[in-house]
Design a protein around this motif. Structure first.
Motif, PDB file in Angstrom:
ATOM      1  N   GLY A  17       0.603  -1.229  -0.068  1.00 32.40           N
ATOM      2  CA  GLY A  17       0.266  -0.031   0.038  1.00 32.40           C
ATOM      3  C   GLY A  17       0.710   1.158  -0.010  1.00 32.40           C
ATOM      4  N   PRO A  18       0.206   2.471  -0.272  1.00 27.17           N
ATOM      5  CA  PRO A  18       0.937   3.499  -0.273  1.00 27.17           C
ATOM      6  C   PRO A  18       1.062   4.170   1.135  1.00 27.17           C
ATOM      7  N   ILE A  19       2.144   4.863   1.429  1.00 26.55           N
ATOM      8  CA  ILE A  19       2.260   5.622   2.684  1.00 26.55           C
ATOM      9  C   ILE A  19       1.832   6.900   2.737  1.00 26.55           C
ATOM     10  N   VAL A  20       0.873   7.547   3.309  1.00 27.87           N
ATOM     11  CA  VAL A  20       0.199   8.747   3.144  1.00 27.87           C
ATOM     12  C   VAL A  20       0.455   9.231   4.620  1.00 27.87           C
ATOM     13  N   SER A  21       1.459   9.994   4.580  1.00 27.28           N
ATOM     14  CA  SER A  21       1.850  10.935   5.949  1.00 27.28           C
ATOM     15  C   SER A  21       2.285  12.094   5.336  1.00 27.28           C
ATOM     16  N   GLU A  22       2.626  13.046   6.386  1.00 26.15           N
ATOM     17  CA  GLU A  22       3.178  14.293   6.186  1.00 26.15           C
ATOM     18  C   GLU A  22       4.449  14.292   5.518  1.00 26.15           C
ATOM     19  N   ALA A  24       5.800  11.834   3.940  1.00 29.83           N
ATOM     20  CA  ALA A  24       5.642  11.284   2.503  1.00 29.83           C
ATOM     21  C   ALA A  24       5.049  12.205   1.358  1.00 29.83           C
ATOM     22  N   THR A  25       4.165  13.230   1.891  1.00 30.62           N
ATOM     23  CA  THR A  25       3.619  14.456   1.043  1.00 30.62           C
ATOM     24  C   THR A  25       4.602  15.358   0.714  1.00 30.62           C
ATOM     25  N   MET A  26       5.546  15.454   1.662  1.00 33.43           N
ATOM     26  CA  MET A  26       6.559  16.625   1.511  1.00 33.43           C
ATOM     27  C   MET A  26       7.680  16.036   0.375  1.00 33.43           C
ATOM     28  N   VAL A  27       7.917  14.839   0.613  1.00 33.01           N
ATOM     29  CA  VAL A  27       8.756  13.918  -0.430  1.00 33.01           C
ATOM     30  C   VAL A  27       8.273  14.050  -1.791  1.00 33.01           C
ATOM     31  N   LYS A  30       8.520  17.511  -3.187  1.00 33.65           N
ATOM     32  CA  LYS A  30       9.837  17.913  -3.313  1.00 33.65           C
ATOM     33  C   LYS A  30      10.916  17.280  -4.532  1.00 33.65           C
ATOM     34  N   ASN A  31      10.758  15.872  -4.430  1.00 33.71           N
ATOM     35  CA  ASN A  31      11.544  15.037  -5.068  1.00 33.71           C
ATOM     36  C   ASN A  31      10.998  14.317  -6.034  1.00 33.71           C
ATOM     37  N   GLU A  32       9.339  14.429  -6.154  1.00 34.22           N
ATOM     38  CA  GLU A  32       8.542  13.773  -7.047  1.00 34.22           C
ATOM     39  C   GLU A  32       8.858  11.969  -7.029  1.00 34.22           C
ATOM     40  N   GLN A  33       8.610  11.856  -5.879  1.00 38.61           N
ATOM     41  CA  GLN A  33       8.700  10.357  -5.347  1.00 38.61           C
ATOM     42  C   GLN A  33       7.373  10.006  -4.488  1.00 38.61           C
ATOM     43  N   LYS A  86      10.048  -0.010   3.173  1.00 42.47           N
ATOM     44  CA  LYS A  86       9.463   1.054   2.529  1.00 42.47           C
ATOM     45  C   LYS A  86      10.259   1.186   1.333  1.00 42.47           C
ATOM     46  N   ALA A  87       9.702   1.517   0.379  1.00 37.61           N
ATOM     47  CA  ALA A  87      10.295   1.878  -1.185  1.00 37.61           C
ATOM     48  C   ALA A  87      10.082   3.007  -1.413  1.00 37.61           C
ATOM     49  N   TYR A  88      10.762   4.048  -1.767  1.00 38.64           N
ATOM     50  CA  TYR A  88      10.685   5.484  -2.269  1.00 38.64           C
ATOM     51  C   TYR A  88      11.052   5.245  -3.766  1.00 38.64           C
ATOM     52  N   VAL A  89       9.981   5.465  -4.535  1.00 33.58           N
ATOM     53  CA  VAL A  89      10.121   5.204  -5.948  1.00 33.58           C
ATOM     54  C   VAL A  89      10.168   6.527  -6.853  1.00 33.58           C
ATOM     55  N   ASN A  90      11.069   6.772  -7.630  1.00 32.30           N
ATOM     56  CA  ASN A  90      11.303   7.858  -8.336  1.00 32.30           C
ATOM     57  C   ASN A  90      10.723   7.709  -9.685  1.00 32.30           C
TER      58      ASN A  90
END
Length: 104
Positions: A17-22, A24-27, A30-33, A86-90
């Protein structure tokens, strides 16, 4: 109809599932991830293929983070929260995942 590969069943179980947090929203801004919680045995290649299969987008890179569970006390009992991966997907430029449209 598109042909389902043998490995596609495994790929559909990688993303939890996606992680929806403050944070995660900033990332995301800012980084389009996009940040996903993934299976503990997943690797970068699995995550990349799963995102491309499920959301029909092109992935540029993936960073994986293993998060240790915090030790907690429940009254007189000591316990621990579950470990998480967790996976940060760019995504490639011009690509976007819209979770509201995917839900319908």
């Amino acid at each position: 109809m598109s042909q389902i590969r043998k490995n596609d069943h495994r790929l559909m179980q990688i993303l939890l599932g996606p992680i929806v947090s403050e944070k995660a929203t900033m990332v995301a801004e800012k980084n389009e991830q996009v940040i996903f919680q993934v299976a503990r045995d997943a690797n970068k290649l699995d995550v990349k293929q799963a995102v491309e299969l499920l959301f029909k987008v092109e992935v540029e890179s993936v960073q994986i983070v293993n998060q240790k569970g915090k030790p907690k006390r429940f009254g007189r009992f000591e316990g621990r929260r579950d470990h998480a991966k967790k996976a940060y997907v760019n995504l490639k430029p011009g690509q976007e995942i819209n979770f509201e449209a995917e839900a319908n």
